[in-house]
Design an enzyme around this catalytic site. Structure first.
Site, mmCIF file in Angstrom:
data_model
loop_
_atom_site.group_PDB
_atom_site.id
_atom_site.type_symbol
_atom_site.label_atom_id
_atom_site.label_comp_id
_atom_site.label_asym_id
_atom_site.label_seq_id
_atom_site.Cartn_x
_atom_site.Cartn_y
_atom_site.Cartn_z
ATOM 1 N N HIS A 25 -3.247 17.703 -25.403
ATOM 2 C CA HIS A 25 -3.262 16.403 -25.231
ATOM 3 C C HIS A 25 -4.534 15.688 -25.652
ATOM 4 C CE1 HIS A 25 0.378 17.234 -22.833
ATOM 5 N NE2 HIS A 25 0.450 15.949 -22.343
ATOM 6 N N ARG A 82 0.801 -1.209 0.190
ATOM 7 C CA ARG A 82 -0.040 0.146 0.052
ATOM 8 C C ARG A 82 0.932 1.300 -0.099
ATOM 9 N NH1 ARG A 82 -2.914 -2.969 3.938
ATOM 10 N NH2 ARG A 82 -4.569 -3.834 3.033
ATOM 11 N N HIS A 111 -3.047 12.647 -27.502
ATOM 12 C CA HIS A 111 -3.229 11.244 -27.079
ATOM 13 C C HIS A 111 -3.896 10.501 -27.954
ATOM 14 C CE1 HIS A 111 -3.076 11.890 -22.307
ATOM 15 N NE2 HIS A 111 -1.601 11.346 -22.964
ATOM 16 N N ASN A 168 -3.154 19.570 -19.783
ATOM 17 C CA ASN A 168 -3.772 18.783 -20.735
ATOM 18 C C ASN A 168 -3.832 19.569 -22.025
ATOM 19 O OD1 ASN A 168 -4.190 16.475 -19.041
ATOM 20 N ND2 ASN A 168 -6.206 17.098 -18.548
ATOM 21 N N LYS A 200 1.868 11.962 -10.674
ATOM 22 C CA LYS A 200 0.622 10.875 -11.390
ATOM 23 C C LYS A 200 1.678 9.542 -11.902
ATOM 24 C CE LYS A 200 -2.415 13.780 -13.991
ATOM 25 N NZ LYS A 200 -2.715 14.048 -15.395
ATOM 26 N N LYS A 203 4.586 23.634 -13.134
ATOM 27 C CA LYS A 203 4.039 22.266 -12.932
ATOM 28 C C LYS A 203 3.776 22.164 -11.371
ATOM 29 C CE LYS A 203 3.085 17.786 -14.065
ATOM 30 N NZ LYS A 203 3.440 16.515 -14.689
ATOM 31 N N HIS A 225 5.503 10.852 -27.339
ATOM 32 C CA HIS A 225 4.333 11.402 -26.787
ATOM 33 C C HIS A 225 4.658 12.933 -26.842
ATOM 34 C CE1 HIS A 225 1.740 12.474 -23.758
ATOM 35 N NE2 HIS A 225 2.741 13.596 -23.011
ATOM 36 N N GLU A 246 -6.414 17.143 -10.210
ATOM 37 C CA GLU A 246 -7.022 17.174 -11.620
ATOM 38 C C GLU A 246 -8.364 17.609 -11.436
ATOM 39 O OE1 GLU A 246 -6.330 14.218 -14.544
ATOM 40 O OE2 GLU A 246 -5.074 15.750 -15.813
ATOM 41 N N ARG A 281 -5.301 21.882 -12.672
ATOM 42 C CA ARG A 281 -4.500 20.714 -13.490
ATOM 43 C C ARG A 281 -4.760 20.638 -14.796
ATOM 44 N NH1 ARG A 281 -1.273 15.987 -10.141
ATOM 45 N NH2 ARG A 281 -0.045 15.289 -11.812
ATOM 46 N N GLU A 283 6.712 19.380 -24.620
ATOM 47 C CA GLU A 283 6.230 19.674 -23.239
ATOM 48 C C GLU A 283 6.638 21.051 -22.739
ATOM 49 O OE1 GLU A 283 3.328 18.300 -21.535
ATOM 50 O OE2 GLU A 283 3.402 16.238 -22.387
#
Lengths: 360, 360
Positions: B248, B123, B252, B245, B145, B227, B264, B237, B241, B187
């Site tokens: 993206h 965990r 994506h 994107n 993330k 960031k 990417h 998000e 946040r 990015e």
């Protein structure tokens, strides 16, 4: 119908545990209080699904939810990578988005597995726990621990992930096999021994398995209140939450080595009594405590004797316990009923420390 | 040596991003500032491992850490259940406990995968990110993330899990292939376009790939500061946040449908320009913005044209994007360089919404 609400508030989530007699008959109202209509993955197992899934699906569908039922085989073996992948693939095929949710309808296995899956799919979907076994109602559904097993041990993979709601309907206990009912009581005795006072007094009035159902609401409420309080103080097991591990160091080892012979609550019952005998031998727990615990557990038919297991294997299992930090294993023991303490024992001294138990 | 420290503080963790030139040569000091000696699973890949693992292991071993190197094949295909199971099994075999840790040494794939594994084993074990690609240094290593991919899409399984430390050594960029270096810059341009001001001015001075290394520290610092600020305001998000994107949604989809043809950051470069052209057509972004972005990206050789992909597949890929909430897809667009806005478009209107782009 009367409803008991126990609020839980952690750093990451605030939610209610609701104890509602016949709550499954009005589940849509409870769900609607936390979720607007959305897609739902209802995760259940081959035992609980046939009993309750249709009732839940009908109500939720009528309330505007779009429900898919995902059923896993009943039993601990479902807490596996195989089932995680299967469920995640199904959820992806359903195109669940972050505004959708997961309901766990079942016992501890379903709650642990569905909770884990909910916590990792899209980095976390909203989760509602509807525990149907006594063990899940008093223990695993509250506190946000999710898990699957590895070949090397139970619950070695998982997350801390709080649900949006826990809905407990004690009526589901009436369909539980006697052995499962007794098993759940093992965790209740653990909580009562840690809390003492009125909770312990209540437990001393349970003299046979048949006493459990009439007292279920009171026993569940007391257990959940205690667990909620501990979890609120210590979500991630840094300090006070370790108290909930009372009986679990020996219990987990017995459960692991028994390879299915003992249910979790049975192994914990053995662990509670055996750790108390061990700490009585070390003169840290007062003489007679283990017998008091054994009397409560045996009243409902729970086992309390240490089975004949190889010492080296018991030791090995304890050394790989999640409760080992660095090179210390932290034990929970009682200085009296209602007065727990922690004691860290270096792993290297574990064999000596266990000597009184092993000679027994 | 000079060190830039950018503190990050979320609800669950406070940690530093440290930018240290030649930081890998003194990594034990940095690790020792957050971890006492413990067991370490050093997760890396077949490209980065041979370059740096030995150097890291030697230093950590001398400082009293017990390190096992776990190597996965380089490439996106390692963000899989197969590698998760393999790594978790290895960590269990090493008997890592909760006082031990995981170091991710590599690019975005290693960081995402190792971060996910660290977040679910027992965990959650302590995690240190040592990103070695420009993309990982400016983007994936900061913000917590973690993810693996599913056949239905990228990053569909994962967690929000903050590291204990991010250590960035810009010297690792000198061993990157030109294409990877350019990819990371995609990015950076995204961040600069969202921030504007001095950051955008810095980006306008990058006129060829060779300009990146001399300006790496400044570019990385500006990107990470931005960031970190966004992540601190909105760890999971819900709001701000989402700005990250930018580019993206199309990016994506292009990346997914290209099946490995675009990296990417290349797909994001295409996405940044194409979403800006789309919003120019809808008169929400001022004319000329897409060309400004395209000029910055093309300066280092990044692609910006929409490839010839079937419209139905592009639409389908966008509909299954994680950014779909309920039945809305939220787009990020610019009302000027440095002035981003959000716009939710119902999934049912997406085909019409995309019409200007598709005719193009």
């Amino acid at each position: 119908m009367p409803m008991t609400i126990i609020p839980v508030k952690t750093a990451t989530q605030a939610y209610d545990v609701r104890l509602v007699d016949h709550g499954l008959d009005q589940i849509a109202e409870h769900i609607a209080s936390v979720w607007t209509p959305c897609r739902v993955a209802l995760i259940t197992d081959t035992t609980v699904g046939p009993l309750y899934a249709a009732k839940v699906v009908t109500q939720l569908t009528n309330a505007g939810y779009c429900v898919n039922v995902l059923t896993v085989p009943a039993g601990e073996a479902s807490k596996s990578w195989t089932q995680v992948e299967r469920l995640i693939t199904a959820m992806s095929t359903m195109h669940l988005t972050r505004s959708d949710g997961v309901i766990a309808l079942g016992g501890g296995v379903v709650g642990d597995l569905a909770g884990f899956v909910a916590s990792i799919y899209l980095r976390g979907l909203s989760l509602i726990q509807v525990p149907t076994s006594l063990l899940a109602q008093v223990d695993s559904s509250v506190g946000g621990k999710t898990a699957i097993d590895l070949p090397t041990g139970k619950n070695l993979v998982g997350s801390f992930y709080q649900p949006a709601l826990v809905l407990i309907d004690p009526q589901t206990l009436t369909t539980l096999p006697a052995r499962s009912l007794a098993e759940g009581y093992g965790e209740i005795v653990k909580c009562a021994a840690l809390v003492g006072g009125a909770f312990w007094a209540l437990v001393t009035q349970i003299n046979q398995l048949a006493d459990l159902i009439p007292n279920a609401a009171a026993l569940i409420t007391a257990s959940v209140q205690f667990k909620a309080q501990v979890v609120m103080a210590d979500e991630k097991e840094g300090g006070q939450r370790q108290l909930l591990n009372f009986g679990h160091t020996i219990g987990h080892a017995v459960e692991l080595l028994g390879q299915g012979r003992w249910m979790h609550g049975e192994a914990v019952a053995i662990g509670l009594v055996q750790v108390s005998r061990l700490f009585e031998a070390h003169q840290l727990t007062p003489a007679g405590t283990a017998d008091q615990l054994a009397a409560r557990l045996q009243a409902v038919g729970l086992p309390t004797s240490l089975p004949d297991l190889p010492v080296t294997q018991l030791l090995a299992a304890m050394q790989h316990d999640k409760k080992v930090h660095g090179n210390q294993l932290t034990w929970v023991y009682l200085t009296a009923i209602g007065r727990p303490e922690l004691r860290a024992v270096p792993v290297l001294q574990l064999k000596d420390w266990l000597a009184p138990m092993i000679k027994d």
